[in-house]
Design an enzyme around this catalytic site. Structure first.
Site, PDB file in Angstrom:
ATOM      1  N   ASP A   1      32.946  48.369  -5.225  1.00 56.67           N
ATOM      2  CA  ASP A   1      33.838  47.378  -4.613  1.00 56.67           C
ATOM      3  C   ASP A   1      33.633  47.308  -3.103  1.00 56.67           C
ATOM      4  OD1 ASP A   1      34.903  50.023  -4.451  1.00 56.67           O
ATOM      5  OD2 ASP A   1      36.901  49.240  -4.037  1.00 56.67           O
TER       6      ASP A   1
ATOM      7  N   GLU B   1      37.288  52.166  -4.842  1.00 52.02           N
ATOM      8  CA  GLU B   1      37.378  53.126  -3.735  1.00 52.02           C
ATOM      9  C   GLU B   1      38.203  52.563  -2.589  1.00 52.02           C
ATOM     10  OE1 GLU B   1      36.572  55.151   0.023  1.00 52.02           O
ATOM     11  OE2 GLU B   1      36.103  53.069  -0.436  1.00 52.02           O
TER      12      GLU B   1
ATOM     13  N   HIS C   1      30.504  53.526  -4.522  1.00 49.59           N
ATOM     14  CA  HIS C   1      31.489  52.601  -5.071  1.00 49.59           C
ATOM     15  C   HIS C   1      30.933  51.178  -5.074  1.00 49.59           C
ATOM     16  CE1 HIS C   1      32.894  51.118  -1.066  1.00 49.59           C
ATOM     17  NE2 HIS C   1      32.796  52.377  -0.654  1.00 49.59           N
TER      18      HIS C   1
HETATM   19 ZN   LIG Z   1      32.971  52.861   1.390  1.00 43.29          ZN
END
Ligand SMILES: [Zn+2]
Ligand SMILES: *[C@@H]1O[C@H](CO)[C@@H](O)[C@H](O)[C@H]1NC(C)=O
Ligand SMILES: *[C@@H]1O[C@H](CO)[C@@H](O)[C@H](O)[C@H]1NC(C)=O
Ligand SMILES: *[C@@H]1O[C@H](CO)[C@@H](O)[C@H](O)[C@H]1NC(C)=O
Length: 455
Positions: A108, A173, A106
């Site tokens: 973010d 996420e 992910h």
């Molecule tokens: Zn993570």
């Protein structure tokens, strides 16, 4: 940037273990500048502020796409919600009919309180020990770029994958993946990828062995509500809302203690028990100075974060909630999953949401072997105590393994001063080089895939 000795030895090692040696022996100078470039790319990625509530996804996407271009990977940008790009990169295999490998990460990160850090969270400062400080250094920008660096080395060595290797860089996420990995795993695009195995994030290990995760606990967010006759604060009477709620809290507390005692006694790991924590309590009649003190309220509410391991009996836990924690006989109601958080403990085929971590799963055996070949060792496989995007893939019935290659590193995800040592980062690239090579060259039809076909 200073390049210390340890750094060097490591790099030498990892360039030399490349088994296909049409790679000409690099000079010390080349190695030095190569390792500098690797670390500098990691810093660039860390310096992009992808923290919630407003992650700069477009800047992250541009960066990843630039990397993909230098590696001649195919790329596609999917968007399951506007402004939230999911990048899908592809390294086509020689045998596209074989199920593919998906390397997920992910983009973010969780917010950081700047003033509580010793170095700015989006500065990617490297200290004298070689520790790189940044939000995302462990969770999980390291992994995303390590995949790419490993592919860079494999490509440089002339390696050609049999299986197609995909990389997904997903948004959101940290806020549940409902606009990222969730819809992705259910999409037709995903179906067409014919994924056979997913790698996703794990946790740092404080000792010299890597941690590895085959399942995770499913979050159940429970809100219970008690009702009762209001009354004067001085009066003793049965069945007030507070009294009714308190009985539930006592019952929850006893259950929690039994679970926690198993962990304290070393009988179970943290991920193997049901955790229940009260996260809010709401009751009382507000007054200008606080709360009305001489009034027993007619309603009281409490919220609990529950985490359920996949091998727990879901029905009996639900029964406990309905009959002991929020019984209608005590004038109580409950809501489970009102924030989309009651994740089932079974996959779409009705099997517990977990990935086999023994020889019945060839991907497991390959991972163990590949890490060993690169000089690493795995800890006993664990259940991840919180949630990751891996659950979306496991829910589809796919094997997914959580692995973030960090040894001898304090667990600092979501904490102040999150860091990763640069030598550890390089070592992690070596691990992925070995794993991706093993996975992408594996041409047997895997047992897990056979059993999937029968369903
Ligand atoms: Zn993570
Ligand atoms: C990073 O972005 C967040 C918004 O998502 C913002 O609150 C924060 O101040 C930014 N940090 C820096 C160092 O720019
Ligand atoms: C994202 O980063 C780019 C490049 O630094 C910048 O131009 C843009 O304004 C940023 N977007 C947001 C929403 O902060
Ligand atoms: C439930 O509510 C009813 C109606 O208000 C009341 O008569 C009864 O005593 C309550 N029972 C409990 C256990 O609180």
């Amino acid at each position: 940037m200073e390049v210390n000795c340890i750094f060097f030895i490591l790099l030498l090692f990892f360039l030399f273990i490349i088994s296909h040696s049409d790679y000409s022996s690099p000079s010390t100078q080349t190695l030095e500048s190569e390792s500098e470039s690797i670390i500098s790319r990691f810093q660039q990625y860390l310096q992009i502020n992808t923290s919630h509530p407003n992650p700069n996804y477009s800047q992250a996407a541009d960066f990843i796409l630039t990397q993909a271009k230098t590696l001649a990977l195919e790329s596609e940008t999917l968007e399951f919600a506007p402004g939230k790009p999911l990048l899908l990169l592809k390294w086509p295999g020689k045998n596209p009919n074989l199920p593919s490998i998906l390397l997920n990460s992910h983009t973010d990160v969780v917010p950081a309180e700047d003033h509580k850090w010793s170095h700015p969270p989006f500065g990617a400062h490297i200290d004298i020990n070689g520790d790189i400080y940044a939000r995302g250094a462990q969770d999980m920008k390291c992994v995303g770029l390590q995949y790419l660096e490993a592919i860079r080395i494999l490509k440089g060595s002339g390696f050609e994958p049999d299986r197609t290797v995909y990389l997904s860089f997903v948004p959101d996420e940290e806020i549940g993946g409902h606009d990222g990995a969730g819809p992705f795993a259910e999409s037709q695009r995903f179906e067409r990828m014919n994924v056979g195995i997913v790698l996703d994030e794990g946790l740092a290990s404080v000792n010299e062995n890597y941690r590895v995760f085959f399942a995770e606990r499913c979050p159940w967010w429970l809100v219970i509500r008690a009702f009762g006759a209001p009354g004067h604060g001085s009066k003793l009477y049965d069945n007030s809302a507070m009294e009714n709620l308190m009985k539930s809290i006592e019952s929850v507390r006893r259950f929690r203690a039994v679970q926690f005692d198993k962990v304290k006694a070393g009988l179970k790991a943290e991920g193997e028990v049901v955790s229940v924590n009260m996260v809010f309590l709401k009751a009382g009649t507000p007054s200008p100075t606080g709360f009305v003190m001489n009034l027993q309220p007619s309603e009281a509410v409490a919220g609990f974060d529950i985490r359920v391991p996949p091998n727990v009996d879901e029905e009996s836990l639900e029964k406990r909630i309905a009959e002991e924690w929020a019984p209608s006989s005590r004038n109580m109601t409950f809501e489970l999953g009102q924030f989309k958080q009651k994740v089932p403990v079974h996959d779409m085929f009705g099997r517990p949401v977990l990935t086999a971590s023994d020889s019945s799963n060839p991907w497991w055996t390959l991972l163990e072997g590949a890490v060993k070949k690169a000089g690493g060792k795995l800890n006993k496989p664990e259940i991840f105590p919180a949630s990751t995007d891996a659950r979306y893939f496991r829910e589809r019935g796919l094997p997914a393994i959580g692995f973030s290659p960090m040894t001898n590193t304090p667990i600092l995800l979501h904490d102040h001063n999150e860091f990763l040592n640069q030598a550890e980062y390089l070592k992690g690239i070596m691990m992925y080089e070995s794993i991706i090579e093993a996975y992408a060259s594996y041409v047997e039809q895997a047992v897990v895939e056979d059993s999937k076909d029968e369903l």
